[in-house]
Write an enzyme that holds these catalytic residues in place. Structure first.
Site, PDB file in Angstrom:
ATOM      1  N   LYS A   1     -42.332  30.521  30.778  1.00 41.22           N
ATOM      2  CA  LYS A   1     -41.545  31.585  30.121  1.00 41.22           C
ATOM      3  C   LYS A   1     -42.321  32.909  30.148  1.00 41.22           C
ATOM      4  CE  LYS A   1     -38.056  31.363  28.283  1.00 41.22           C
ATOM      5  NZ  LYS A   1     -36.651  31.477  28.779  1.00 41.22           N
TER       6      LYS A   1
ATOM      7  N   THR B   1     -39.138  33.349  24.282  1.00 40.17           N
ATOM      8  CA  THR B   1     -39.659  32.593  23.135  1.00 40.17           C
ATOM      9  C   THR B   1     -40.931  33.220  22.558  1.00 40.17           C
ATOM     10  OG1 THR B   1     -40.684  30.462  22.569  1.00 40.17           O
ATOM     11  CG2 THR B   1     -40.854  31.131  24.847  1.00 40.17           C
ATOM     12  N   ASP B   2     -41.196  32.915  21.294  1.00 38.35           N
ATOM     13  CA  ASP B   2     -42.459  33.362  20.687  1.00 38.35           C
ATOM     14  C   ASP B   2     -43.647  32.564  21.211  1.00 38.35           C
ATOM     15  OD1 ASP B   2     -41.945  30.938  19.400  1.00 38.35           O
ATOM     16  OD2 ASP B   2     -42.106  31.738  17.357  1.00 38.35           O
ATOM     17  N   GLU B   3     -43.385  31.441  21.900  1.00 39.30           N
ATOM     18  CA  GLU B   3     -44.495  30.599  22.365  1.00 39.30           C
ATOM     19  C   GLU B   3     -45.351  31.297  23.423  1.00 39.30           C
ATOM     20  OE1 GLU B   3     -43.676  26.500  23.078  1.00 39.30           O
ATOM     21  OE2 GLU B   3     -42.178  26.392  21.502  1.00 39.30           O
TER      22      GLU B   3
ATOM     23  N   TYR C   1     -44.430  24.837  29.580  1.00 43.01           N
ATOM     24  CA  TYR C   1     -43.202  25.552  29.196  1.00 43.01           C
ATOM     25  C   TYR C   1     -43.495  27.015  28.888  1.00 43.01           C
ATOM     26  CZ  TYR C   1     -39.617  27.394  26.049  1.00 43.01           C
ATOM     27  OH  TYR C   1     -38.701  28.206  25.436  1.00 43.01           O
TER      28      TYR C   1
HETATM   29  P1  NAD Z   1     -31.220  24.214  26.281  1.00 35.10           P
HETATM   30  O1  NAD Z   1     -32.219  23.360  26.977  1.00 35.10           O
HETATM   31  O2  NAD Z   1     -30.424  23.663  25.142  1.00 35.10           O
HETATM   32  O3  NAD Z   1     -30.151  24.769  27.361  1.00 35.10           O
HETATM   33  C1  NAD Z   1     -30.516  25.233  28.617  1.00 35.10           C
HETATM   34  C2  NAD Z   1     -29.250  25.402  29.462  1.00 35.10           C
HETATM   35  O4  NAD Z   1     -29.637  25.938  30.744  1.00 35.10           O
HETATM   36  C3  NAD Z   1     -28.512  24.086  29.732  1.00 35.10           C
HETATM   37  O5  NAD Z   1     -27.133  24.257  29.545  1.00 35.10           O
HETATM   38  C4  NAD Z   1     -28.842  23.784  31.186  1.00 35.10           C
HETATM   39  O6  NAD Z   1     -27.818  23.047  31.850  1.00 35.10           O
HETATM   40  C5  NAD Z   1     -28.993  25.185  31.757  1.00 35.10           C
HETATM   41  N1  NAD Z   1     -29.854  25.202  32.959  1.00 35.10           N
HETATM   42  C6  NAD Z   1     -31.095  24.652  33.108  1.00 35.10           C
HETATM   43  N2  NAD Z   1     -31.559  24.859  34.353  1.00 35.10           N
HETATM   44  C7  NAD Z   1     -30.620  25.593  35.004  1.00 35.10           C
HETATM   45  C8  NAD Z   1     -30.526  26.142  36.309  1.00 35.10           C
HETATM   46  N3  NAD Z   1     -31.499  25.958  37.211  1.00 35.10           N
HETATM   47  N4  NAD Z   1     -29.428  26.854  36.636  1.00 35.10           N
HETATM   48  C9  NAD Z   1     -28.415  27.027  35.740  1.00 35.10           C
HETATM   49  N5  NAD Z   1     -28.437  26.522  34.494  1.00 35.10           N
HETATM   50  C10 NAD Z   1     -29.531  25.811  34.124  1.00 35.10           C
HETATM   51  O7  NAD Z   1     -32.023  25.519  25.836  1.00 35.10           O
HETATM   52  P2  NAD Z   1     -31.852  26.415  24.522  1.00 35.10           P
HETATM   53  O8  NAD Z   1     -32.627  25.800  23.419  1.00 35.10           O
HETATM   54  O9  NAD Z   1     -30.426  26.755  24.325  1.00 35.10           O
HETATM   55  O10 NAD Z   1     -32.652  27.720  24.983  1.00 35.10           O
HETATM   56  C11 NAD Z   1     -31.996  28.764  25.685  1.00 35.10           C
HETATM   57  C12 NAD Z   1     -33.001  29.843  26.022  1.00 35.10           C
HETATM   58  O11 NAD Z   1     -33.584  30.349  24.841  1.00 35.10           O
HETATM   59  C13 NAD Z   1     -34.162  29.366  26.894  1.00 35.10           C
HETATM   60  O12 NAD Z   1     -34.460  30.369  27.826  1.00 35.10           O
HETATM   61  C14 NAD Z   1     -35.298  29.164  25.917  1.00 35.10           C
HETATM   62  O13 NAD Z   1     -36.552  29.364  26.554  1.00 35.10           O
HETATM   63  C15 NAD Z   1     -35.002  30.248  24.909  1.00 35.10           C
HETATM   64  N6  NAD Z   1     -35.487  29.977  23.536  1.00 35.10           N
HETATM   65  C16 NAD Z   1     -35.193  28.790  22.922  1.00 35.10           C
HETATM   66  C17 NAD Z   1     -35.606  28.592  21.600  1.00 35.10           C
HETATM   67  C18 NAD Z   1     -35.266  27.312  20.850  1.00 35.10           C
HETATM   68  O14 NAD Z   1     -35.747  27.136  19.732  1.00 35.10           O
HETATM   69  N7  NAD Z   1     -34.446  26.421  21.384  1.00 35.10           N
HETATM   70  C19 NAD Z   1     -36.322  29.590  20.941  1.00 35.10           C
HETATM   71  C20 NAD Z   1     -36.609  30.783  21.616  1.00 35.10           C
HETATM   72  C21 NAD Z   1     -36.174  30.963  22.898  1.00 35.10           C
HETATM   73  O1  TDX Z   2     -40.556  14.013  17.420  1.00 33.17           O
HETATM   74  C1  TDX Z   2     -41.122  15.097  17.174  1.00 33.17           C
HETATM   75  N1  TDX Z   2     -42.087  15.145  16.197  1.00 33.17           N
HETATM   76  C2  TDX Z   2     -42.783  16.280  15.896  1.00 33.17           C
HETATM   77  O2  TDX Z   2     -43.643  16.288  15.007  1.00 33.17           O
HETATM   78  C3  TDX Z   2     -40.819  16.306  17.915  1.00 33.17           C
HETATM   79  C4  TDX Z   2     -39.770  16.313  18.992  1.00 33.17           C
HETATM   80  C5  TDX Z   2     -41.520  17.449  17.570  1.00 33.17           C
HETATM   81  N2  TDX Z   2     -42.478  17.446  16.625  1.00 33.17           N
HETATM   82  C6  TDX Z   2     -43.181  18.694  16.295  1.00 33.17           C
HETATM   83  C7  TDX Z   2     -43.729  19.497  17.467  1.00 33.17           C
HETATM   84  C8  TDX Z   2     -43.587  20.925  17.001  1.00 33.17           C
HETATM   85  O3  TDX Z   2     -44.728  21.312  16.229  1.00 33.17           O
HETATM   86  O4  TDX Z   2     -42.213  19.551  15.688  1.00 33.17           O
HETATM   87  C9  TDX Z   2     -42.374  20.910  16.081  1.00 33.17           C
HETATM   88  C10 TDX Z   2     -41.106  21.380  16.765  1.00 33.17           C
HETATM   89  O5  TDX Z   2     -41.017  20.696  18.001  1.00 33.17           O
HETATM   90  P1  TDX Z   2     -39.820  20.995  19.038  1.00 33.17           P
HETATM   91  O6  TDX Z   2     -38.519  20.796  18.322  1.00 33.17           O
HETATM   92  O7  TDX Z   2     -40.088  20.193  20.267  1.00 33.17           O
HETATM   93  O8  TDX Z   2     -39.972  22.563  19.288  1.00 33.17           O
HETATM   94  P2  TDX Z   2     -41.184  23.462  19.821  1.00 33.17           P
HETATM   95  O9  TDX Z   2     -42.130  22.679  20.654  1.00 33.17           O
HETATM   96  O10 TDX Z   2     -41.757  24.192  18.638  1.00 33.17           O
HETATM   97  O11 TDX Z   2     -40.369  24.477  20.777  1.00 33.17           O
HETATM   98  C11 TDX Z   2     -39.065  25.001  20.356  1.00 33.17           C
HETATM   99  O12 TDX Z   2     -39.184  26.295  19.847  1.00 33.17           O
HETATM  100  C12 TDX Z   2     -39.517  27.350  20.729  1.00 33.17           C
HETATM  101  C13 TDX Z   2     -38.092  25.007  21.539  1.00 33.17           C
HETATM  102  O13 TDX Z   2     -38.003  23.685  22.086  1.00 33.17           O
HETATM  103  C14 TDX Z   2     -38.484  26.007  22.592  1.00 33.17           C
HETATM  104  O14 TDX Z   2     -37.503  26.076  23.611  1.00 33.17           O
HETATM  105  C15 TDX Z   2     -38.605  27.356  21.938  1.00 33.17           C
HETATM  106  O15 TDX Z   2     -39.054  28.297  22.868  1.00 33.17           O
END
Ligand code: NAD
Ligand code: TDX
Length: 351
Positions: A162, A133-135, A158
């Site tokens: 990461k 992630t960019d975080e 989180y």
């Molecule tokens: P998600 O939470 O939707 O899915 C995570 C998956 O991992 C689930 O299917 C869960 O069952 C599985 N999992 C969790 N713990 C596990 C374990 N111990 N063993 C096996 N499986 C396990 O997450 P996502 O949003 O699809 O993100 C996927 C990846 O991409 C993550 O590594 C996250 O950090 C990264 N990422 C997410 C975002 C975003 O915006 N969602 C952005 C950048 C990077």
């Molecule tokens: O109810 C809400 N109200 C609100 O204002 C929620 C759930 C979020 N927010 C804000 C917090 C953040 O500034 O919106 C923005 C986005 O929040 P999230 O959807 O929780 O995402 P964020 O915290 O930015 O993280 C996401 O992007 C990077 C993913 O969950 C991560 O897995 C990824 O790495």
């Protein structure tokens, strides 16, 4: 190629698996523990393919990982399994340390043993691709972008977990020669997004006539990428990326949170008008997230120039598709609301 996808039942993992089955000849094995965030129905569109298989197991279980590597003989490990929600990491950081750091260590160690046992082309072409992630880069002010060389400055449990996993992956590449790739991506959105995250939460609560919670003053900025474009980027990286390299992935679509919420409300006003008033009337400013990062923005010029990847949709196109998908697929999210999580506030850290 034979591709092992950890976390393949999650939001991004399932988009990658659907892409690989529907648009390539690769064979895919999903390795997923099915935590609260793992949703098997997200894989339904590809479940009948003879190039798809599924194993339910934990990445922290070294025996299970080793058995799957031996049986499946992957060419690529696409490692997406993680605890992914910042608010949950505030309430319960332990699972984040366990899965994101210990689990990644187990994956790396087992992958190393497996890779050392390979020979010839199979060994030369093996890749361990860590999806991050960019975080990890922390929070930006009003200007500037994260590049691949921006120093790490994670600020939530989180992002710290990461960041730790990213360092482990690079250490296994540097010390043991494991052919690793790392991608750091901005916020994804799209179909099958788990309802705890901003965009699906707002769509669902709007449709249910509930308050739309905006943290703080709504001025925090995220750089949004449509999930199918992320899946394309991941494929480009593990097929063509150079081992040892990091690629930043982003949508070049910065929005303030309040702009995102307003855009969703405007689309719903058009597609599912209310009998009285506008969806924006439901917007409610609530207590801010503790330690809320102000702004993320990705400079994706490296993946664009080296691997010829760019996003295929704008935020306006992607958000329209996403809202439409949630309107047409209520059964998918209603099951989650009934059994797992019903859009209540998380991560206020008040004990
Ligand atoms: P998600 O939470 O939707 O899915 C995570 C998956 O991992 C689930 O299917 C869960 O069952 C599985 N999992 C969790 N713990 C596990 C374990 N111990 N063993 C096996 N499986 C396990 O997450 P996502 O949003 O699809 O993100 C996927 C990846 O991409 C993550 O590594 C996250 O950090 C990264 N990422 C997410 C975002 C975003 O915006 N969602 C952005 C950048 C990077
Ligand atoms: O109810 C809400 N109200 C609100 O204002 C929620 C759930 C979020 N927010 C804000 C917090 C953040 O500034 O919106 C923005 C986005 O929040 P999230 O959807 O929780 O995402 P964020 O915290 O930015 O993280 C996401 O992007 C990077 C993913 O969950 C991560 O897995 C990824 O790495």
């Amino acid at each position: 190629m034979r591709i092992l996808v950890t976390g393949g039942a999650g939001f991004i993992g399932s988009a990658l698996v659907r892409r690989l089955i529907n648009h390539t000849d690769h064979e895919v094995l999903v390795f997923d523990k099915l935590t609260y965030a793992g949703v098997l129905s997200s894989l339904e569109p590809v479940a009948s393919s003879n190039r798809y298989s599924f194993v339910q197991a934990d990445i922290c279980d070294a025996d299970a990982v080793s058995r799957v590597l031996r049986d499946f003989q992957p060419d690529v490990i696409a490692h997406l399994a993680a605890e992914s929600h910042v608010d949950r990491s505030i309430d319960g950081p332990g699972a984040f340390i366990q899965t994101n750091m210990v689990g990644t260590f187990v994956m790396l160690n087992q992958a190393l043993g497996y890779w050392r046992g390979l020979a010839g082309d199979k060994k030369a072409s093996f890749r361990f691709h860590h999806i991050s992630t960019d975080e990890v880069f922390g929070s930006l002010g009003e200007d500037g972008f994260f590049t691949e060389t921006t120093p790490y400055d994670p600020r939530s449990p989180y992002s710290a977990s990461k960041a730790g996993s990213d360092h482990l992956v690079r250490a296994w590449g540097h010390t043991y020669g494991l052919p690793v790739l790392v991608t750091n991506c901005s916020n994804n959105y799209g179909p099958y997004h788990f309802p705890e995250k901003l965009i699906p939460l707002i769509i669902i609560r709007a449709l249910n006539g509930e308050p739309l919670p905006v943290y703080g003053d709504g001025s925090n900025v995220r750089d949004w990428l449509f999930v199918d474009d992320h899946a394309c980027a991941l494929q480009a990286v593990f097929e063509k990326g150079k081992p040892g390299e990091t690629y930043n992935v982003g949508g070049n679509a910065e929005k303030k949170n309040i702009e995102v919420v307003a855009a969703i409300c405007a689309i719903l006003d058009r597609l599912r008008p209310k009998t009285n008033g506008k969806y924006a009337d439901q917007i409610t400013y609530v207590t801010d997230r503790p330690g809320h990062d102000h702004r993320y923005a990705i400079d994706a010029s490296k993946i664009r120039s080296d691997l010829d990847w760019t996003p295929s949709v704008t935020f306006e196109q992607g958000i329209e598709q996403t809202v439409t998908w949630f309107l047409e697929n209520q059964a998918w999210w209603q099951d989650i609301l009934d059994a797992r999580y019903s859009t209540q506030r998380l991560g206020v850290a008040n004990g």
